[in-house]
Design a protein around this motif. Structure first.
Motif, PDB file in Angstrom:
ATOM      1  N   HIS A 102       0.855  -1.188   0.000  1.00 42.89           N
ATOM      2  CA  HIS A 102       0.000   0.000   0.000  1.00 42.89           C
ATOM      3  C   HIS A 102       0.889   1.235   0.000  1.00 42.89           C
ATOM      4  O   HIS A 102       1.221   1.798   1.051  1.00 42.89           O
ATOM      5  CB  HIS A 102      -0.934  -0.027   1.209  1.00 42.89           C
ATOM      6  CG  HIS A 102      -1.769  -1.280   1.283  1.00 42.89           C
ATOM      7  ND1 HIS A 102      -2.820  -1.536   0.423  1.00 42.89           N
ATOM      8  CD2 HIS A 102      -1.682  -2.365   2.111  1.00 42.89           C
ATOM      9  CE1 HIS A 102      -3.358  -2.700   0.712  1.00 42.89           C
ATOM     10  NE2 HIS A 102      -2.687  -3.228   1.743  1.00 42.89           N
ATOM     11  N   CYS A 103       1.296   1.621  -1.191  1.00 42.93           N
ATOM     12  CA  CYS A 103       2.222   2.751  -1.313  1.00 42.93           C
ATOM     13  C   CYS A 103       1.600   4.044  -0.811  1.00 42.93           C
ATOM     14  O   CYS A 103       2.290   4.900  -0.242  1.00 42.93           O
ATOM     15  CB  CYS A 103       2.650   2.911  -2.780  1.00 42.93           C
ATOM     16  SG  CYS A 103       3.484   1.462  -3.474  1.00 42.93           S
ATOM     17  N   GLN A 104       0.279   4.208  -1.024  1.00 40.87           N
ATOM     18  CA  GLN A 104      -0.362   5.460  -0.631  1.00 40.87           C
ATOM     19  C   GLN A 104      -0.329   5.686   0.875  1.00 40.87           C
ATOM     20  O   GLN A 104      -0.485   6.825   1.335  1.00 40.87           O
ATOM     21  CB  GLN A 104      -1.824   5.474  -1.116  1.00 40.87           C
ATOM     22  CG  GLN A 104      -1.975   5.561  -2.629  1.00 40.87           C
ATOM     23  CD  GLN A 104      -1.720   4.241  -3.335  1.00 40.87           C
ATOM     24  OE1 GLN A 104      -1.532   3.220  -2.668  1.00 40.87           O
ATOM     25  NE2 GLN A 104      -1.709   4.247  -4.661  1.00 40.87           N
TER      26      GLN A 104
ATOM     27  N   CYS B  40       9.102   5.356   1.569  1.00 44.09           N
ATOM     28  CA  CYS B  40       8.638   5.019   0.219  1.00 44.09           C
ATOM     29  C   CYS B  40       9.766   4.561  -0.691  1.00 44.09           C
ATOM     30  O   CYS B  40       9.646   3.553  -1.394  1.00 44.09           O
ATOM     31  CB  CYS B  40       7.930   6.234  -0.391  1.00 44.09           C
ATOM     32  SG  CYS B  40       7.316   5.969  -2.076  1.00 44.09           S
TER      33      CYS B  40
ATOM     34  N   CYS C 152       6.919   0.878  -5.392  1.00 45.93           N
ATOM     35  CA  CYS C 152       6.542   2.236  -4.990  1.00 45.93           C
ATOM     36  C   CYS C 152       7.513   3.265  -5.563  1.00 45.93           C
ATOM     37  O   CYS C 152       8.691   2.974  -5.784  1.00 45.93           O
ATOM     38  CB  CYS C 152       6.501   2.367  -3.465  1.00 45.93           C
ATOM     39  SG  CYS C 152       5.235   1.344  -2.674  1.00 45.93           S
TER      40      CYS C 152
ATOM     41  N   PHE D 191       4.233  12.740  -2.870  1.00 43.98           N
ATOM     42  CA  PHE D 191       3.502  11.638  -2.266  1.00 43.98           C
ATOM     43  C   PHE D 191       4.054  10.321  -2.792  1.00 43.98           C
ATOM     44  O   PHE D 191       4.784  10.265  -3.780  1.00 43.98           O
ATOM     45  CB  PHE D 191       2.010  11.747  -2.573  1.00 43.98           C
ATOM     46  CG  PHE D 191       1.691  11.684  -4.043  1.00 43.98           C
ATOM     47  CD1 PHE D 191       1.299  10.500  -4.640  1.00 43.98           C
ATOM     48  CD2 PHE D 191       1.780  12.825  -4.826  1.00 43.98           C
ATOM     49  CE1 PHE D 191       1.014  10.440  -5.985  1.00 43.98           C
ATOM     50  CE2 PHE D 191       1.486  12.780  -6.171  1.00 43.98           C
ATOM     51  CZ  PHE D 191       1.095  11.596  -6.758  1.00 43.98           C
ATOM     52  N   CYS D 192       3.687   9.247  -2.135  1.00 46.24           N
ATOM     53  CA  CYS D 192       4.111   7.897  -2.515  1.00 46.24           C
ATOM     54  C   CYS D 192       2.979   7.221  -3.261  1.00 46.24           C
ATOM     55  O   CYS D 192       1.815   7.254  -2.820  1.00 46.24           O
ATOM     56  CB  CYS D 192       4.488   7.092  -1.277  1.00 46.24           C
ATOM     57  SG  CYS D 192       5.256   5.481  -1.625  1.00 46.24           S
ATOM     58  N   THR D 193       3.317   6.611  -4.409  1.00 50.25           N
ATOM     59  CA  THR D 193       2.294   5.958  -5.219  1.00 50.25           C
ATOM     60  C   THR D 193       2.921   4.787  -5.959  1.00 50.25           C
ATOM     61  O   THR D 193       4.120   4.520  -5.833  1.00 50.25           O
ATOM     62  CB  THR D 193       1.656   6.948  -6.209  1.00 50.25           C
ATOM     63  OG1 THR D 193       0.550   6.308  -6.871  1.00 50.25           O
ATOM     64  CG2 THR D 193       2.669   7.417  -7.232  1.00 50.25           C
TER      65      THR D 193
ATOM     66  N   ASP E 194      -5.182  10.324  -5.193  1.00 54.80           N
ATOM     67  CA  ASP E 194      -3.880  10.726  -5.724  1.00 54.80           C
ATOM     68  C   ASP E 194      -3.961  12.125  -6.309  1.00 54.80           C
ATOM     69  O   ASP E 194      -3.058  12.930  -6.162  1.00 54.80           O
ATOM     70  CB  ASP E 194      -3.416   9.734  -6.798  1.00 54.80           C
ATOM     71  CG  ASP E 194      -2.955   8.438  -6.174  1.00 54.80           C
ATOM     72  OD1 ASP E 194      -2.620   8.476  -4.979  1.00 54.80           O
ATOM     73  OD2 ASP E 194      -2.928   7.417  -6.875  1.00 54.80           O
TER      74      ASP E 194
ATOM     75  N   ARG F 224      -3.917  14.649  -3.597  1.00 49.62           N
ATOM     76  CA  ARG F 224      -2.619  14.753  -2.939  1.00 49.62           C
ATOM     77  C   ARG F 224      -1.585  15.386  -3.855  1.00 49.62           C
ATOM     78  O   ARG F 224      -0.579  15.899  -3.380  1.00 49.62           O
ATOM     79  CB  ARG F 224      -2.151  13.361  -2.511  1.00 49.62           C
ATOM     80  CG  ARG F 224      -3.078  12.714  -1.512  1.00 49.62           C
ATOM     81  CD  ARG F 224      -2.612  11.333  -1.141  1.00 49.62           C
ATOM     82  NE  ARG F 224      -1.321  11.380  -0.482  1.00 49.62           N
ATOM     83  CZ  ARG F 224      -0.683  10.308  -0.049  1.00 49.62           C
ATOM     84  NH1 ARG F 224      -1.220   9.130  -0.218  1.00 49.62           N
ATOM     85  NH2 ARG F 224       0.489  10.431   0.544  1.00 49.62           N
TER      86      ARG F 224
END
Length: 1286
Positions: A1057-1059, A1067, A1073, A1090-1092, A1119, A1122
């Protein structure tokens, strides 16, 4: 005074002690210092000898003082908060622990350590092993020879019938019906497997014999019995070439104009096996036209190409004087062997010899040609055959020229014991008269009586062909050799490996002459696939460092472990003698024994310098066996004379394993999941068996894909506790390897499932053995052509046994992005020898673990602290070849391009320039690569150096200070650079290819990128002039996981869960990620990084295109919220709108002012302007857009650790170079590049379980010509094709 004297005495005492220490360094060098013994002549005066020793002591003292200042005077803590020694120690502990626990090296080593002590195999076992290899090749060749013998009998029977009922009907290959042809992957062309076609001269002699269609049944039967056979052919004495299977040659000529040369050299070497001595004489005088020069050069080049390596040749050009090809004596005043290098050199002379306006001195030219033949010892002893080919228009400057020419020829014919045949190509011209033709006929016929010249010697008259086109040159060249004496032989002839331009493969032609009683009919032949012939040598298990190779009876090498797999990387071969490939002192004596005896063994001992700088003794045992009845010898080399028996595993089935083909329809007992681009399973590890594991590797690779039933047979045999199930075609040692290596699979599953472990950075873990066994977790399907023992992580680990080895970053074709492979060897422990000396351990397996590139950046930051994240400080890791493993730019979104194969000479040129002066720390190495005849230059860092290398405190550059130190127990170096101001530095690098800028010399202190030079050979002796060690085999960068199935419906193997990760430290490096920092334009910063998922923000750029070519997923609403950026966009939009409004107002005003003058503009000009405006504003067509989008995805050639270029050609003098401002690395290299097109659709190249990409990008393709001609052909108006007089 006393104090001063005391201090002075103390200083002198310290200096004396330091001198004694320095002297000790001379006597016994420190570890890592490479010192060579000094030898002195016995007749040197004692005083001179003492002075020499004193000078050596002083030099070493100065060296020690300098090194002490360089390495020890500077503080290891030259940056506040960074202690590089402490950091290296911590990194060493971390990497070693990572290999022991997470990768499982400690557990697997314990499994092998519990085995009984291996006993050396007896000497008889060595002989049995090499005999087994030789007998296998012999049986294979006997089958092919038997097929040839039977087919030749059929043709001889047909010839008997031909005498009563002529068989002359020709089926031209170029007139085949396309509807009857089907494309064959094996033959690389559309073929008809039920037909034979012919290539015939335009003028066929009456009653010419052509079995053609009548021999098709025999050819079909041979192919059915021996599927590995390529082409089968029969070439008659009359020049008719019948080939099976029938295929249509790509040619724009009509059937009478096609000229095929593929098997001409094979025909000539079989029909005329005796060595031929040929002199080509070109007439370039009398101002020939460009068309006539092109014809002359094409004829000479075709003759040159027809010669084989055992022939001898020279080329001369004559006008008013004689032009010779080079300053080498063997070319100026003798004949050279017709090797590929010599023919390439002579062909270059043919294409560049200068034409002259002065009249030709025929007497001078033929005198020079005959003079070359008088220097051949074989011709003086009447044991050779000689031929002069004169390519001329026959233009005479005087009516007395023929008389003078015939006198010279008669004098030389009388002095030479052998008969010299004189042939000629008459270059046709519009003004040619009968006198010129008669002159050429007289010198070819050598009718001296016409000129009242007496010669008491029987001579063979030659042939004259008058030509003005090139489409029949092959047949005319064959007719010229008809004048030589053919040898009555019925034995088989084997060619050297050569490149087949039709099937795009390496083949060896085996031929046999066919006779009717004593009359030569023609030759019958078949092309054998080289990978099939040498499969046992290519996939020979190299456990314990042993290896095998095969040579022919002339010493040429067909297969060697330093060569690439011919089935995977087929290329035009360079025929190298085994004495060059086995570059060891004293090997010449072993070579003589191998070629002169049918079998035997020989121990070769020599001294050399190892990587630590010690002078050691190397022992190699060579055991060889001749292949009976055939011209090949197989040899096995055992380093250190040790021959361990394979380990015996306990007779218990291996733990839960699945065969890697989990993608098969009925293989659904395991729970499948999706790991990026391919299917996988987390429930068990997978077992992969490469071609090395099979008794017939060639059949395994070229046969049908295994079915589920076949897979079940493999696993039943390997897991059978009773050992009663029949072997399904695997090597005996495979079962033991599977039982031993699979013991670590349970550990992998536990470690990956533990929360908080390093599992979130691990892509996959695996172990491979030299017998082709690979166990991997998570389990995944692999391409059958994948060979783990040819990957970089395997080969580099063998170079550093016992150390933790890191590869440079590369793109994982499985979809994990850029990764680094950590690997380490597993060995069988040995006790001490009888004399108490310890034995080297035998490597039995190599373990590996793919990890994300971001993990190593995080590791650097955590060990060295936050100073590594400041703009002026750069912390990095590099391997022992100087390639970057971790660098801030690897995780920086502001840098474009990939991160593969970035060298320190391009990333940190100032550092590279400085450390090159420390030869005990880094050295430049040269090695010869014989697969493409290049000399490779690369760097080798000393992993045993314990000290810190730095320029701090040395009075050097203060703008850029650095420290670099080896990480103990690894092949990795830790470096820190502190740059406070700009100080440009560069290393010499070519911007266009891998060519070194100066191939004439290599200075140890001169900074240059890894590069290559052409390998120089002596054309006279065929000896290699560049005496360097042979390069190791180039790691393969193709074949990996199967990604040919849609896996979008499968659940993720390990959901991440990168978010949910709030900062970059949580991250970066996590599998799948990316820390998203930039807008889609690649420049504008996001207000809230942010991390995605990696697919949505590759390399930190929002919506960036992935190098895998996949469509990125749409961003979720979360996303998008963010990733809200600053209000720069709306402000910029308002400014642009205002600017556009102002521009429109100005345009309207100008239109109003100049409107009344528009009527004076001519209509045509106005239309042209409007058309031009439309052309400027018209968007590019969709095809052009597609080309722009797909450009980064075009397959590139693979990159090797040496960055080798198979198609290397040295650029012309004066080409530009960036002098170090390029990286020598293409900007779109990846391991998804470089795979052969025929297998790319089924299995794109992978970096999984693999190595950094290998090979530079291909050169831009030249523009296609309007007319495609065959080699050495020209397009010209032609009235008469050929007039022959034989």
């Amino acid at each position: 005074m006393l104090d001063i004297a005391s201090n002075r005495a103390s200083a002198m005492s310290m200096l004396t002690m330091f001198s004694i220490c320095a002297l000790a360094l001379v006597v016994k060098p420190a570890i890592g210092l490479k010192t060579k013994p000094v030898s002195y002549a016995h007749n040197v005066d004692s005083k001179v000898l003492a002075d020499m020793r004193e000078k050596a002591i002083q030099d070493n003292l100065l060296l020690s003082l300098r090194e002490s200042r360089l390495f020890n005077s500077a503080s290891a803590d030259f940056l506040k908060g960074i202690n590089i020694r402490t950091g290296a120690s911590q990194l060493s502990s971390h990497l070693i622990n990572l290999a022991r626990t997470d990768m499982g090296a400690e557990k697997l080593q314990a499994v092998y350590s519990q085995l009984p002590e291996p006993e050396p195999g007896p000497a008889a076992a060595d002989i049995q092993e090499v005999k087994r290899l030789a007998s296998h090749i012999q049986a294979k060749l006997h089958r092919y020879a038997g097929a040839l013998w039977r087919t030749c009998g059929v043709i001889e029977d047909m010839f008997w019938k031909h005498l009563h009922d002529p068989m002359t009907t020709v089926t031209p290959c170029c007139s085949l019906d396309d509807r009857q042809l089907t494309y064959s992957l094996k033959f690389g062309a559309p073929v008809n497997l039920n037909a034979t076609c012919d290539i015939a001269p335009s003028l066929i002699e009456p009653f010419a014999f052509n079995p053609g269609r009548n021999v098709t049944d025999a050819f079909v039967s041979n192919l059915q019995s021996h599927p590995s056979i390529k082409w089968q052919f029969f070439i008659s004495k009359d020049g008719i070439h019948s080939e099976y299977p029938a295929h249509k040659f790509a040619s724009e000529h009509d059937c009478s104009g096609y000229d095929d040369t593929r098997h001409q050299q094979v025909f000539l070497s079989t029909a005329y096996p005796a060595a031929k001595h040929v002199v080509l004489l070109l007439d370039v005088g009398g101002r020939p036209s460009a068309h006539q020069m092109a014809l002359s050069r094409a004829a000479a080049a075709r003759l040159l190409a027809a010669l084989r390596h055992s022939d001898r040749v020279s080329v001369l050009a004559v006008s008013e004087r004689v032009q010779r090809p080079a300053a080498r004596d063997c070319l100026r005043h003798g004949l050279s062997s017709a090797t590929s290098e010599a023919k390439f050199f002579l062909d270059n002379f043919i294409q560049t010899c200068r034409r002259s306006s002065a009249p030709t001195n025929h007497t001078l030219g033929l005198e020079a040609a005959f003079d070359l033949l008088t220097r051949v010892p074989a011709l003086r002893e009447r044991s050779g055959q000689a031929m002069i080919v004169y390519i001329s228009r026959g233009v005479l400057s005087s009516l007395f020229d023929p008389q003078q020419v015939m006198k010279v020829m008669a004098r030389y014919q009388q002095s030479i014991n052998a008969s010299v045949v004189v042939n000629a190509f008459g270059i046709a011209s519009e003004s040619q008269n009968s006198l010129e033709r008669d002159f050429l006929e007289h010198i070819t016929g050598q009718d001296f009586s016409r000129y009242n010249i007496s010669l008491k010697k029987w001579l063979v008259p030659g042939c004259l062909f008058v030509i003005n086109a090139t489409d029949q040159l092959s047949f005319q060249v064959g007719k010229m050799f008809d004048k030589l004496n053919s040898t009555m032989e019925s034995q088989h002839h084997f060619s050297l490996p050569y490149w087949d331009p039709v099937s795009k493969d390496l083949v060896v032609s085996v031929t046999q002459p066919c006779y009717h009683v004593d009359y030569f009919i023609g030759i019958l032949g078949m092309d054998l696939h080289l990978p099939d012939l040498v499969e046992d040598l290519t996939y020979f298990s190299q456990i314990g460092g042993r290896y095998a190779f095969i040579v022919d009876d002339h010493g040429y090498t067909l297969m060697h472990p330093s060569f690439s797999r011919p089935l995977v990387e087929p290329r035009h071969p360079f025929h190298s003698d085994i004495s060059s490939v086995e570059h060891r002192p004293g090997f010449a004596a072993v070579r003589r024994l191998v070629l002169s005896t049918s079998s035997g063994s020989q121990v070769l001992r020599y001294r050399t310098w190892d990587q630590r700088g010690f002078n050691v003794t190397v022992r190699v045992l060579y055991t060889w066996q001749r292949v009976q009845d055939f011209p090949y010898t197989v040899c096995i080399a055992y380093p250190d004379e040790r021959r361990d028996r394979p380990p015996q595993a306990p007779k218990t089935p291996p733990p839960d394993l699945v065969y890697h083909r989990i993608d098969l329809g009925r293989a659904r007992q395991v729970k499948l999941c999706r790991q990026f681009r391919h299917m996988a399973t987390m429930s068990s590890a997978s077992l992969f068996l490469s071609a090395t594991a099979f008794l017939s590797p060639y059949d395994h690779l070229t046969g049908f894909e295994p079915s589920y039933r076949v897979v079940q047979g493999y696993m039943a045999y390997l897991t059978d506790p009773t050992w009663l199930i029949a072997n399904p075609g695997l090597k005996q040692s495979v079962r033991n390897d599977v039982a031993l290596t699979s013991r670590v699979a349970a550990l992998w599953r536990r470690r990956l499932a533990q929360p908080g472990s390093s599992g979130r950075y691990i892509v996959r873990t695996f172990v491979a053995t030299s017998n082709g066994v690979l166990v991997a977790y998570p389990g995944l399907p692999l391409d059958s052509w994948f060979e783990p023992t040819r990957r970089s992580w395997y080969l580099r680990a063998l170079e550093h046994p016992g150390r933790v080895v890191l590869s440079s970053p590369y793109l994982d074709a499985g979809g994990a992005g850029y990764i680094v492979t950590l690997s380490q060897t597993i060995s069988r422990r040995h006790h001490r020898k009888d004399d108490g000396r310890p034995q080297n351990d035998t490597v039995v397996a190599v373990m590996g673990m793919d990890m994300t590139i971001g993990y190593f950046y995080q590791l650097l930051v955590s060990v060295l602290g936050g100073r590594c994240q400041t703009p002026e400080v750069t912390c990095f890791l590099l391997d022992d070849r100087g390639y970057m493993i971790s660098h801030p730019e690897h995780v920086s979104p502001w840098r474009e391009g990939p991160v593969e194969q970035q060298h320190v000479s391009s990333k940190e040129p100032l550092l590279a320039n400085h450390i090159l002066s420390q030869q005990q720390f880094v050295s430049k190495i040269q090695c010869n690569r014989y697969t493409d005849n290049t000399v490779q230059r690369y760097y080798q860092f000393n992993t045993s150096m314990p000290d810190v290398v730095t320029n701090v405190g040395s009075g050097g550059d203060h703008c850029k200070q650095y420290q670099i130190v080896a990480i103990p127990g690894t092949n990795v170096f830790l470096g820190v650079v502190n740059q406070t101001c700009d100080n440009p530095a560069f290393c010499a690098c070519s911007r266009f290819d891998r060519a070194c800028l100066n191939c004439e010399r290599m200075e140890a202190w001169e900074c240059e990128c890894p590069c290559e030079c052409p390998l120089r050979t002596d054309l006279c002796t065929e000896a290699v002039l560049d005496l360097h060690p042979t390069c190791p085999v180039v790691p393969e960068a193709v074949y990996g996981p199967r990604v040919d199935r849609d896996v979008s419906h499968l659940p993720d193997c390990a959901p991440v869960h990168c978010q949910a990760r709030d900062n970059s430290s949580q991250c970066i490096g996590v599998l799948g990620c990316e820390w998203c920092q930039l807008e889609a334009d690649g420049q504008t910063r996001l207000t809230r990084p942010f991390c995605t998922d990696m697919e949505r923000c590759f390399r930190g750029v929002l919506g960036a295109a992935s190098p895998y070519g996949d469509h990125r997923r749409g961003l979720s609403d979360g996303d998008r919220l963010r990733s809200t950026s600053s209000p720069v966009g709306p402000v910029a939009g308002g400014i642009i709108a205002a600017f556009v409004s102002l521009a429109l107002a100005v345009l309207c005003y100008r239109h109003h002012v100049t409107g009344r003058y528009r009527q004076a503009v001519p209509l045509a000009l106005e239309e042209e302007d409007e058309e031009a405006a439309e052309l400027e504003l018209e968007p590019p067509p969709p095809a052009a857009v597609n080309r722009l989008v797909l450009a980064p995805l075009v397959p590139q050639a693979a990159l090797s650790p040496y960055r080798l270029n198979p198609g290397y050609r040295r650029p012309a003098a004066g080409t530009d170079s960036d002098h170090g401002y390029s990286t020598m690395t293409p900007h779109d290299d990846s391991e998804a590049a470089g795979e052969p097109e025929r297998v790319r659709a089924a299995s794109p190249a992978s970096s999984v379980l693999s190595s950094p990409p290998a090979g530079p990008p291909p050169a831009p393709a030249p523009a296609a010509p309007l007319t495609m001609l065959q080699p050495h052909q020209i397009r010209a108006e032609a009235q008469v094709h050929a007039v022959d007089a034989c």
